[in-house]
Motif scaffolding. Structure first.
Motif, PDB file in Angstrom:
ATOM      1  N   MET A 149       0.833  -1.202   0.000  1.00 40.42           N
ATOM      2  CA  MET A 149       0.000   0.000   0.000  1.00 40.42           C
ATOM      3  C   MET A 149       0.870   1.255   0.000  1.00 40.42           C
ATOM      4  SD  MET A 149      -2.986  -1.090   2.649  1.00 40.42           S
ATOM      5  CE  MET A 149      -4.163   0.215   2.271  1.00 40.42           C
ATOM      6  N   ARG A 159      -6.628   7.430   5.449  1.00 40.40           N
ATOM      7  CA  ARG A 159      -7.802   7.218   6.313  1.00 40.40           C
ATOM      8  C   ARG A 159      -7.465   6.255   7.446  1.00 40.40           C
ATOM      9  NH1 ARG A 159      -9.917   2.265   5.670  1.00 40.40           N
ATOM     10  NH2 ARG A 159      -9.622   1.294   3.650  1.00 40.40           N
ATOM     11  N   ARG A 186       2.305   1.938  -3.394  1.00 41.80           N
ATOM     12  CA  ARG A 186       1.358   2.535  -4.351  1.00 41.80           C
ATOM     13  C   ARG A 186       0.800   3.857  -3.831  1.00 41.80           C
ATOM     14  NH1 ARG A 186      -2.019  -0.487  -6.879  1.00 41.80           N
ATOM     15  NH2 ARG A 186      -1.392  -2.599  -6.375  1.00 41.80           N
ATOM     16  N   ARG A 187       1.354   4.355  -2.727  1.00 40.61           N
ATOM     17  CA  ARG A 187       0.871   5.617  -2.127  1.00 40.61           C
ATOM     18  C   ARG A 187      -0.653   5.559  -2.018  1.00 40.61           C
ATOM     19  NH1 ARG A 187       5.825   5.554  -2.063  1.00 40.61           N
ATOM     20  NH2 ARG A 187       7.196   7.232  -2.742  1.00 40.61           N
ATOM     21  N   ASP A 188      -1.149   4.428  -1.549  1.00 34.67           N
ATOM     22  CA  ASP A 188      -2.591   4.189  -1.490  1.00 34.67           C
ATOM     23  C   ASP A 188      -3.260   5.221  -0.573  1.00 34.67           C
ATOM     24  OD1 ASP A 188      -5.143   3.105  -1.076  1.00 34.67           O
ATOM     25  OD2 ASP A 188      -4.385   1.063  -1.372  1.00 34.67           O
ATOM     26  N   PRO A 189      -4.235   5.952  -1.112  1.00 28.39           N
ATOM     27  CA  PRO A 189      -4.901   6.968  -0.272  1.00 28.39           C
ATOM     28  C   PRO A 189      -5.580   6.347   0.949  1.00 28.39           C
ATOM     29  CG  PRO A 189      -5.940   6.816  -2.447  1.00 28.39           C
ATOM     30  CD  PRO A 189      -4.750   5.924  -2.478  1.00 28.39           C
ATOM     31  N   ALA A 190      -5.833   5.035   0.909  1.00 26.20           N
ATOM     32  CA  ALA A 190      -6.440   4.372   2.065  1.00 26.20           C
ATOM     33  C   ALA A 190      -5.544   4.500   3.299  1.00 26.20           C
ATOM     34  CB  ALA A 190      -6.679   2.899   1.751  1.00 26.20           C
TER      35      ALA A 190
END
Ligand code: SF4
Ligand code: SF4
Lengths: 132, 286
Positions: free
Chosen positions: A46, A56, A49-53
């Motif tokens: 994550m 949060r 992929r610089r996951d915006p999740a």
């Protein structure tokens, strides 16, 4: 009364660095409990992929994270632009702790705040030496 | 497409009002399967979970009488889909989730082992040695000249070499086998790493790329004298094997390095990038 800390479980799916029996036992206990929780396949993936999740997951109240070394977890979130707050984060290390210890820490309402904070003395000294 | 640009699917296992809870064993089996396939799964229950983000939500539940709820995000930012999993076993649930992932064009996970450097900024002194060292453009500098990991997909799987050149033990690979590279605390004993670096330098004559250049030049001389390209290749392999032993670098990674001239070109580029970043950083600090 403040909300109970949120729980975030990392399955470390793409490497064998967390003992499989530990992560399975921790997940099983979570599934047997009535607790709500977030489970991610692999925090490293994550972060890559610089996951915006991750934002949060980092935001919104106290959180207990079952993953690996606190220094690594802090760095991963930071690299993804989703800093964890030291005053409300506990990282429980499934690489070094037993399933019982991890499960007990997740179930406890107490927070053991353990993110490494600030520059270490050695790093600060080295930085100062370089500047002079 | 770089993995940073892909969208992901977030799965929610809903067991609240209007749905039947799963048994603990079924819940565990379903979660394990979805996690192994790379999904992020939120299980609802007592307590709070992270708020929604903009990823597509797929809500799974054993909905009463198969009545799948209809809902949408009032602000129109999150796409929400529902799937009734009454009577479905783990494989069927996973199949339905895969189907939704494909329909939404969300990322397929597990095609790349997430292996890349993570910087411990509590230790990093912004010396840029990692940037000068890496031949694959993994590192770069931000607008203020601060080091950052920019292209993590370019990192060579299982190669922790740049962590060995960092003088502050500030580069971690969380999936590495041992500390402090795996993120374990840096101890006094780890400071002996400095000694190890000296050893690597001694072994390679002070600079990895200078060493490669030397060996390349030697090989060229021999090549012109002997017209024996096998010898030049053997020379390169000898050097690379030494590097592998000293730096814990997988031989496959070293063998995939470009030819010495290309290595030198890239090393020169990386050094220039590092020098520019340092200059920029000094400017913004002063
Ligand atoms: S954060 Fe730690 S436990 Fe999670 S995937 Fe990365 S190495 Fe594994
Ligand atoms: S080599 Fe280490 S200290 Fe220097 S910039 Fe890179 S991470 Fe920071």
């Amino acid at each position: 009364m403040p909300d109970a800390p949120r729980i975030l479980y990392c399955h470390c799916a793409y490497a064998q660095v967390v003992p499989p029996d530990v992560k399975a036992a921790v997940l099983r206990r979570l599934c047997e409990s009535g607790a709500a929780f977030d489970a991610v396949a692999d925090l490293c993936e994550m972060a890559a992929r610089r996951d915006p999740a991750l934002k949060r997951l980092a935001e919104g109240g106290a959180v207990k994270i079952a993953a690996c070394f606190p220094r690594a977890v802090k760095g991963l979130f930071h690299q993804a632009g989703a800093d964890l707050a030291a005053e409300r984060t506990e990282v429980i290390n499934m690489r070094t702790q037993s399933a019982e210890e991890v499960s007990a820490a997740l179930a406890s309402a107490d927070m053991n705040l353990n993110l490494p904070q600030g520059k270490t003395e050695a790093a600060a000294a080295a930085a100062a030496a370089r500047k002079t | 497409m770089a993995i940073k640009d892909q969208t992901t699917l977030r799965v929610v296992l809903y067991e609240g009002a209007g749905a039947q809870p799963l048994g603990a064993a079924d819940r565990f089996a379903a979660l394990t399967e979805l996690l192994e396939r790379g999904y992020t799964v939120t299980r609802t229950g007592t307590g709070t979970v992270a708020p929604a983000d903009r990823s597509t939500l797929l809500v799974l539940g054993r909905f009463d009488e198969g009545r799948v709820p209809q809902a949408e995000d009032a602000e129109g930012q999150v796409a929400v889909h529902f799937e009734d999993i009454s009577g479905q076993d783990t494989a069927a649930i996973a199949g339905r989730v895969e189907w939704h992932r494909e329909q939404r064009g969300a990322a397929r996970h597990g095609e790349w082992k997430p292996w890349f450097p993570v910087i411990d900024y509590d230790r990093c002194t912004n010396c840029m040695q990692c940037l000068s060292f890496c031949l694959f453009g993994v590192y770069g500098a931000d607008a203020t000249g601060r080091i950052e990991v920019q292209t993590n997909d370019n990192c060579k799987t299982n190669c922790p070499a740049c962590s060995r050149v960092c003088p502050e033990a500030a580069i971690m690979f969380p999936k590495y086998k041992a500390g402090p590279i795996n993120g374990d605390a840096v101890t006094a004993a780890d400071l002996g790493r400095e000694r190890m670096k000296v050893d690597i330098s001694a072994l390679l004559g002070g600079d990895v790329y200078a060493s490669l250049r030397q060996r390349s030049d030697d090989a060229k001389v021999r090549f012109s004298k002997e017209r024996d390209d096998k010898k030049a290749l053997a020379e390169r392999q000898k050097c690379l094997t030494k590097l592998a032993t000293a730096g814990d670098i997988p031989v496959e990674v070293l063998m995939s390095l470009p030819a010495p001239d290309e290595i030198l070109r890239r090393a020169g580029e990386a050094k220039a990038k590092a020098a520019a970043a340092l200059a920029m950083n000094h400017q913004t600090q002063s």
